[in-house]
Design a protein around this motif. Sequence first.
Motif, PDB file in Angstrom:
ATOM      1  N   MET A 129       0.844  -1.199   0.000  1.00 23.64           N
ATOM      2  CA  MET A 129       0.000   0.000   0.000  1.00 23.64           C
ATOM      3  C   MET A 129       0.881   1.251   0.000  1.00 23.64           C
ATOM      4  O   MET A 129       1.842   1.347   0.755  1.00 23.64           O
ATOM      5  N   THR A 130       0.579   2.193  -0.878  1.00 27.00           N
ATOM      6  CA  THR A 130       1.354   3.421  -0.954  1.00 27.00           C
ATOM      7  C   THR A 130       0.742   4.481  -0.055  1.00 27.00           C
ATOM      8  O   THR A 130      -0.484   4.561   0.099  1.00 27.00           O
ATOM      9  N   SER A 131       1.584   5.280   0.555  1.00 23.00           N
ATOM     10  CA  SER A 131       1.103   6.361   1.414  1.00 23.00           C
ATOM     11  C   SER A 131       1.033   7.652   0.618  1.00 23.00           C
ATOM     12  O   SER A 131       1.688   7.798  -0.408  1.00 23.00           O
ATOM     13  N   GLU A 132       0.228   8.590   1.095  1.00 28.55           N
ATOM     14  CA  GLU A 132       0.084   9.877   0.422  1.00 28.55           C
ATOM     15  C   GLU A 132       1.385  10.660   0.508  1.00 28.55           C
ATOM     16  O   GLU A 132       2.051  10.675   1.545  1.00 28.55           O
ATOM     17  N   LYS A 133       1.755  11.279  -0.592  1.00 26.19           N
ATOM     18  CA  LYS A 133       2.991  12.060  -0.616  1.00 26.19           C
ATOM     19  C   LYS A 133       2.859  13.265   0.311  1.00 26.19           C
ATOM     20  O   LYS A 133       1.899  14.032   0.212  1.00 26.19           O
ATOM     21  N   PRO A 134       3.811  13.430   1.241  1.00 31.77           N
ATOM     22  CA  PRO A 134       3.712  14.569   2.164  1.00 31.77           C
ATOM     23  C   PRO A 134       3.944  15.893   1.448  1.00 31.77           C
ATOM     24  O   PRO A 134       4.732  15.966   0.499  1.00 31.77           O
ATOM     25  N   LYS A 135       3.253  16.919   1.885  1.00 33.28           N
ATOM     26  CA  LYS A 135       3.452  18.254   1.328  1.00 33.28           C
ATOM     27  C   LYS A 135       4.473  18.995   2.176  1.00 33.28           C
ATOM     28  O   LYS A 135       4.241  19.216   3.369  1.00 33.28           O
ATOM     29  N   ILE A 136       5.592  19.324   1.572  1.00 34.79           N
ATOM     30  CA  ILE A 136       6.654  20.034   2.274  1.00 34.79           C
ATOM     31  C   ILE A 136       6.699  21.466   1.751  1.00 34.79           C
ATOM     32  O   ILE A 136       6.889  21.689   0.552  1.00 34.79           O
ATOM     33  N   GLU A 137       6.508  22.426   2.630  1.00 34.09           N
ATOM     34  CA  GLU A 137       6.471  23.830   2.216  1.00 34.09           C
ATOM     35  C   GLU A 137       7.819  24.263   1.633  1.00 34.09           C
ATOM     36  O   GLU A 137       8.881  23.813   2.071  1.00 34.09           O
ATOM     37  N   ARG A 138       7.756  25.127   0.627  1.00 31.28           N
ATOM     38  CA  ARG A 138       8.976  25.682   0.047  1.00 31.28           C
ATOM     39  C   ARG A 138       8.707  27.087  -0.462  1.00 31.28           C
ATOM     40  O   ARG A 138       7.549  27.481  -0.673  1.00 31.28           O
ATOM     41  N   ARG A 139       9.784  27.825  -0.641  1.00 33.03           N
ATOM     42  CA  ARG A 139       9.668  29.133  -1.266  1.00 33.03           C
ATOM     43  C   ARG A 139       9.570  28.947  -2.776  1.00 33.03           C
ATOM     44  O   ARG A 139      10.095  27.990  -3.332  1.00 33.03           O
ATOM     45  N   GLY A 140       8.889  29.880  -3.415  1.00 25.12           N
ATOM     46  CA  GLY A 140       8.804  29.821  -4.862  1.00 25.12           C
ATOM     47  C   GLY A 140      10.131  30.186  -5.503  1.00 25.12           C
ATOM     48  O   GLY A 140      11.033  30.714  -4.849  1.00 25.12           O
ATOM     49  N   LEU A 141      10.267  29.892  -6.774  1.00 22.00           N
ATOM     50  CA  LEU A 141      11.483  30.260  -7.503  1.00 22.00           C
ATOM     51  C   LEU A 141      11.124  31.109  -8.716  1.00 22.00           C
ATOM     52  O   LEU A 141       9.987  31.102  -9.198  1.00 22.00           O
ATOM     53  N   LEU A 142      12.108  31.838  -9.189  1.00 25.67           N
ATOM     54  CA  LEU A 142      11.957  32.690 -10.365  1.00 25.67           C
ATOM     55  C   LEU A 142      12.800  32.102 -11.484  1.00 25.67           C
ATOM     56  O   LEU A 142      14.028  32.068 -11.395  1.00 25.67           O
ATOM     57  N   LEU A 143      12.155  31.597 -12.521  1.00 29.02           N
ATOM     58  CA  LEU A 143      12.838  30.956 -13.644  1.00 29.02           C
ATOM     59  C   LEU A 143      12.933  31.942 -14.800  1.00 29.02           C
ATOM     60  O   LEU A 143      11.921  32.352 -15.360  1.00 29.02           O
ATOM     61  N   VAL A 144      14.162  32.316 -15.143  1.00 34.31           N
ATOM     62  CA  VAL A 144      14.401  33.305 -16.198  1.00 34.31           C
ATOM     63  C   VAL A 144      14.846  32.616 -17.482  1.00 34.31           C
ATOM     64  O   VAL A 144      15.755  31.782 -17.469  1.00 34.31           O
ATOM     65  N   THR A 168      11.532  25.169   2.751  1.00 30.15           N
ATOM     66  CA  THR A 168      11.482  25.744   4.102  1.00 30.15           C
ATOM     67  C   THR A 168      10.852  24.801   5.125  1.00 30.15           C
ATOM     68  O   THR A 168      11.096  24.934   6.315  1.00 30.15           O
ATOM     69  N   GLY A 169      10.032  23.855   4.680  1.00 33.06           N
ATOM     70  CA  GLY A 169       9.392  22.931   5.601  1.00 33.06           C
ATOM     71  C   GLY A 169      10.137  21.622   5.777  1.00 33.06           C
ATOM     72  O   GLY A 169       9.647  20.705   6.455  1.00 33.06           O
ATOM     73  N   LEU A 170      11.332  21.511   5.179  1.00 35.67           N
ATOM     74  CA  LEU A 170      12.044  20.233   5.199  1.00 35.67           C
ATOM     75  C   LEU A 170      12.548  19.865   6.586  1.00 35.67           C
ATOM     76  O   LEU A 170      12.483  18.704   7.002  1.00 35.67           O
ATOM     77  N   SER A 171      13.055  20.835   7.332  1.00 33.95           N
ATOM     78  CA  SER A 171      13.605  20.542   8.663  1.00 33.95           C
ATOM     79  C   SER A 171      12.542  19.950   9.582  1.00 33.95           C
ATOM     80  O   SER A 171      12.782  18.948  10.270  1.00 33.95           O
ATOM     81  N   SER A 172      11.355  20.565   9.598  1.00 34.71           N
ATOM     82  CA  SER A 172      10.299  20.057  10.470  1.00 34.71           C
ATOM     83  C   SER A 172       9.823  18.682  10.009  1.00 34.71           C
ATOM     84  O   SER A 172       9.505  17.808  10.829  1.00 34.71           O
ATOM     85  N   PHE A 173       9.810  18.465   8.704  1.00 35.63           N
ATOM     86  CA  PHE A 173       9.416  17.153   8.187  1.00 35.63           C
ATOM     87  C   PHE A 173      10.410  16.079   8.621  1.00 35.63           C
ATOM     88  O   PHE A 173      10.019  14.993   9.064  1.00 35.63           O
ATOM     89  N   VAL A 174      11.705  16.394   8.511  1.00 33.03           N
ATOM     90  CA  VAL A 174      12.735  15.426   8.897  1.00 33.03           C
ATOM     91  C   VAL A 174      12.677  15.139  10.388  1.00 33.03           C
ATOM     92  O   VAL A 174      12.815  13.983  10.826  1.00 33.03           O
ATOM     93  N   ARG A 175      12.468  16.180  11.189  1.00 33.11           N
ATOM     94  CA  ARG A 175      12.364  15.969  12.648  1.00 33.11           C
ATOM     95  C   ARG A 175      11.190  15.057  12.980  1.00 33.11           C
ATOM     96  O   ARG A 175      11.293  14.167  13.841  1.00 33.11           O
ATOM     97  N   GLY A 176      10.074  15.272  12.300  1.00 33.07           N
ATOM     98  CA  GLY A 176       8.915  14.424  12.540  1.00 33.07           C
ATOM     99  C   GLY A 176       9.183  12.990  12.107  1.00 33.07           C
ATOM    100  O   GLY A 176       8.749  12.036  12.774  1.00 33.07           O
TER     101      GLY A 176
END
Length: 215
Positions: free
Chosen positions: A1-16, A201-209
């Motif tokens: 059984m596959t689990s739902e992909k966690p949503k990890i917050e991040r800042r947006g990027l500017l692609l030029v 930006t949400g990676l640290s809290s995700f890893v701690r959890g």
Amino acid sequence: MTSEKPKIERRGLLLVLSSPSGAGKTSLSRALLDADPHIALSVSVTTRKPRPGEVDGRDYIFVDEKTFKSMAESDQLLEWATVFGNSYGTPRAPIEQAVAEGRDVLFDIDWQGTQQLSERTAGELVRVFVLPPSADALEQRLRTRAQDPAEVVAKRMAEASSEISHWAEYDYVIVNADLTESSAALRAILAAERLRRERMTGLSSFVRGLQAALT
């Protein structure tokens, strides 16, 4: 059984995307926007007159010289430049809001605008330069567009060498010989940049959890 992909917050990027006129950056931009619903095109302010089919507010925000000057002087623009006698600029407020909310923004601008963005948004910026496969191909593309008179085509060809000289200021370079292959390369760049650790930006809290659940 596959689990739902966690949503990890991040800042947006500017692609030029930058290139000499006719190298294909506009076609690449449209292909990316069609393929990826999670990136939106930055709508520039310009003093240029609308071309056939262009819509105010969708393709550009068309303003007069006085309005543009006022926006530049009051720091409402992240970057601006004058190209072939017309002024172009990026409104500051919607871009800063998009980045803070984790939304990605695509820019179709020249090297001058990219340099200014680099000074103000270095951490969010991903720079891609698009080259034509040859000088002959570039000239053919400019003539095929049939939107500019012959003297404008000649002027753009003369300017191309100067514009291309800035290629080394960019993070990535795509030689656009085939639109399908170039589009795939651009999507790969975007996918990789979205996964940069410093943007998530949400990676640290995700890893701690995750660690807590494993102990």
